[in-house]
Enzyme design. Structure first.
Site, PDB file in Angstrom:
ATOM      1  N   CYS A   1       0.876  -1.194   0.000  1.00 44.25           N
ATOM      2  CA  CYS A   1       0.000   0.000   0.000  1.00 44.25           C
ATOM      3  C   CYS A   1       0.898   1.224   0.000  1.00 44.25           C
ATOM      4  CB  CYS A   1      -0.912   0.001   1.221  1.00 44.25           C
ATOM      5  SG  CYS A   1      -1.765  -1.552   1.557  1.00 44.25           S
TER       6      CYS A   1
ATOM      7  N   GLY B   1       4.668   6.836  -1.664  1.00 44.97           N
ATOM      8  CA  GLY B   1       5.970   6.235  -1.917  1.00 44.97           C
ATOM      9  C   GLY B   1       7.063   6.584  -0.928  1.00 44.97           C
ATOM     10  N   GLY B   2       6.734   7.268   0.160  1.00 40.29           N
ATOM     11  CA  GLY B   2       7.767   7.684   1.099  1.00 40.29           C
ATOM     12  C   GLY B   2       8.531   6.536   1.728  1.00 40.29           C
ATOM     13  N   LYS B   3       7.828   5.489   2.130  1.00 39.55           N
ATOM     14  CA  LYS B   3       8.508   4.360   2.769  1.00 39.55           C
ATOM     15  C   LYS B   3       9.278   3.524   1.744  1.00 39.55           C
ATOM     16  CE  LYS B   3       5.325   4.167   6.686  1.00 39.55           C
ATOM     17  NZ  LYS B   3       4.426   5.228   6.205  1.00 39.55           N
TER      18      LYS B   3
ATOM     19  N   ASP C   1      -0.181   0.087  -5.433  1.00 37.63           N
ATOM     20  CA  ASP C   1      -1.319   0.816  -4.904  1.00 37.63           C
ATOM     21  C   ASP C   1      -2.499   0.625  -5.846  1.00 37.63           C
ATOM     22  OD1 ASP C   1      -1.314   3.066  -2.526  1.00 37.63           O
ATOM     23  OD2 ASP C   1      -2.978   3.325  -3.913  1.00 37.63           O
TER      24      ASP C   1
ATOM     25  N   ASP D   1       1.418  -1.147   4.948  1.00 33.28           N
ATOM     26  CA  ASP D   1       1.119   0.118   5.624  1.00 33.28           C
ATOM     27  C   ASP D   1      -0.351   0.408   5.328  1.00 33.28           C
ATOM     28  OD1 ASP D   1       1.272   2.533   6.895  1.00 33.28           O
ATOM     29  OD2 ASP D   1       2.325   3.560   5.277  1.00 33.28           O
TER      30      ASP D   1
ATOM     31  N   CYS E   1      -1.223   4.364  11.061  1.00 30.02           N
ATOM     32  CA  CYS E   1      -1.091   5.617  11.821  1.00 30.02           C
ATOM     33  C   CYS E   1      -2.353   5.798  12.651  1.00 30.02           C
ATOM     34  CB  CYS E   1      -0.828   6.805  10.901  1.00 30.02           C
ATOM     35  SG  CYS E   1      -2.048   7.077   9.615  1.00 30.02           S
TER      36      CYS E   1
END
Length: 393
Positions: A207, A211-213, A231, A278, A331
């Site tokens: 997920c 794209g940060g992780k 995604d 995530d 989160c």
């Protein structure tokens, strides 16, 4: 506070409560539509807008829209500071949370600590960035910022994190254009470290969102190996592409999915060294940044999210090879989205064992005796994050 700014704030807050867009997007659109506001007025409006949104319940009774003018005036005159001293109010009212969210965190933490968390959720969040190890070292970027007069310091836990003292337009910085860093909360950075990746691994970010992780994992893997960033939202994947180019992350491939069991993932079945799930969640861990979430979220939505999270974790598990790592993260602060998902997964999947998150993250200064990574804003100064690490046996 002039009638113009008062009317503007009231209108904005009513739209936030009635429409589905994030508060920050609505605010920026409104500013673009009203260019006559100067920088000082915009700063005043932004502070009042968020201060009111955070303390709605403490300042007024529901329905909030019916009392919005008095609520905004109360926020402007800081009446919420006085209202906090009113011990006849319930704890949920004092920290401006819906009863059902308060009850969940109180059950987990106890009343005293839950109050501390509630207070922290009503404070503005820091601006954290993650140094891109593929192009820069943290000390180099810290020195560059300090020479430019940008006040900042290293984050206490993440070895790539920098915390800025004030909010800036980072897009205009040459160091940003060169791909030296990305905006990412310190807590989010620690999730990638939990996977304990190695160069040469094959990793699926199921997920991947913005794209940060995936970018962080690529840096931790020294650009060696392969990352499949997936995604179901094609627009999100398109927005990843300039970030990938800027960061120099050559080993990330994006993949649009119809759903988590899409046949395009068959070639990865049982072959991934690491899978990150995530999962979409309530977002209760990011209330400092998006206080509108608590006024929109309904308790019945949590069960639907729980079922979706279980399905995604099950799908991610199918991709993990023997000895591979599986990370489940949200989160969220709510048990039903976190520990309850882990318990369900372990009851259904005897081929996985839970690895202590604390044993992985204690070298970064986090408690070494923690079974899960559970970050709370009042304890860590980060957004609220949960993560669990599994290994296929």
């Amino acid at each position: 506070m002039t009638p113009t700014t008062l009317t503007f704030c009231i209108d904005l807050l009513q739209r936030v409560l009635q429409e589905g867009l994030p508060a920050d997007q609505l605010l920026e659109r409104a500013f673009r539509a009203h260019p006559h506001f100067g920088q000082r007025e915009r700063s005043f409006i932004r502070d009042l807008f968020y201060d009111t949104l955070r303390h709605l319940r403490l300042l007024g009774e529901e329905p909030f829209i019916a009392h919005m003018e008095s609520i905004v005036r109360g926020a402007h005159h800081k009446h919420h500071v006085e209202a906090w001293q009113n011990l006849s109010l319930s704890c949920a009212q004092r920290v401006s949370l819906p009863d059902w969210i308060w009850e969940d965190i109180q059950t987990q933490l106890g009343e005293t600590e839950a109050l501390q968390l509630g207070v922290a959720l009503n404070q503005p969040a820091a601006l954290d960035i993650r140094v891109n190890r593929l192009k820069c070292k943290r000390d180099t970027l810290l020195e560059s910022f300090q020479q430019s007069g940008i006040a900042c310091r290293p984050t206490p836990f993440s070895p790539e994190g920098i915390r800025l003292a004030t909010r800036l337009d980072l897009n205009c910085l040459e160091s940003y254009r060169q791909g030296w860093f990305e905006v990412q909360d310190e807590g989010s950075q620690l999730i990638s470290h939990l996977m304990a990746v190695k160069p040469g691994w094959r990793v699926v970010d199921l997920c991947s969102g913005g794209g940060g992780k995936s970018l962080h994992l690529a840096a931790l893997m020294h650009n060696q190996g392969a990352i499949l960033a997936c995604d179901t939202d094609g627009n999100r994947l398109q927005r990843q592409k300039p970030r990938l180019r800027r960061a120099g992350a050559r080993m990330i491939q994006t993949q649009l999915l119809r759903h988590e069991r899409d046949s395009v993932l068959r070639s990865w079945s049982g072959k991934a060294d690491g899978v990150l799930v995530d999962a979409p969640c309530s977002g209760t861990g990011i209330l400092r940044r998006h206080p509108e979430i608590k006024w929109r979220l309904l308790p019945e939505e949590i069960e639907a999210l729980h079922e979706r999270q279980c399905a995604l974790l099950e799908a991610g598990a199918a991709l993990v090879g023997k000895g591979g790592h599986l990370v489940y993260a949200t989160c969220s602060l709510l048990k039903r989205e976190n520990v309850a998902v882990v318990e369900w997964f372990l009851s259904q999947n005897r081929g996985f064992r839970l690895i202590s998150a604390g044993k992985i993250l204690e070298k970064f200064g986090l408690p070494g005796d923690s079974l899960f990574m559970m970050l709370y804003p009042h304890q860590s100064g980060t957004d609220g994050f949960f993560a669990a690490l599994f290994e296929r046996i």
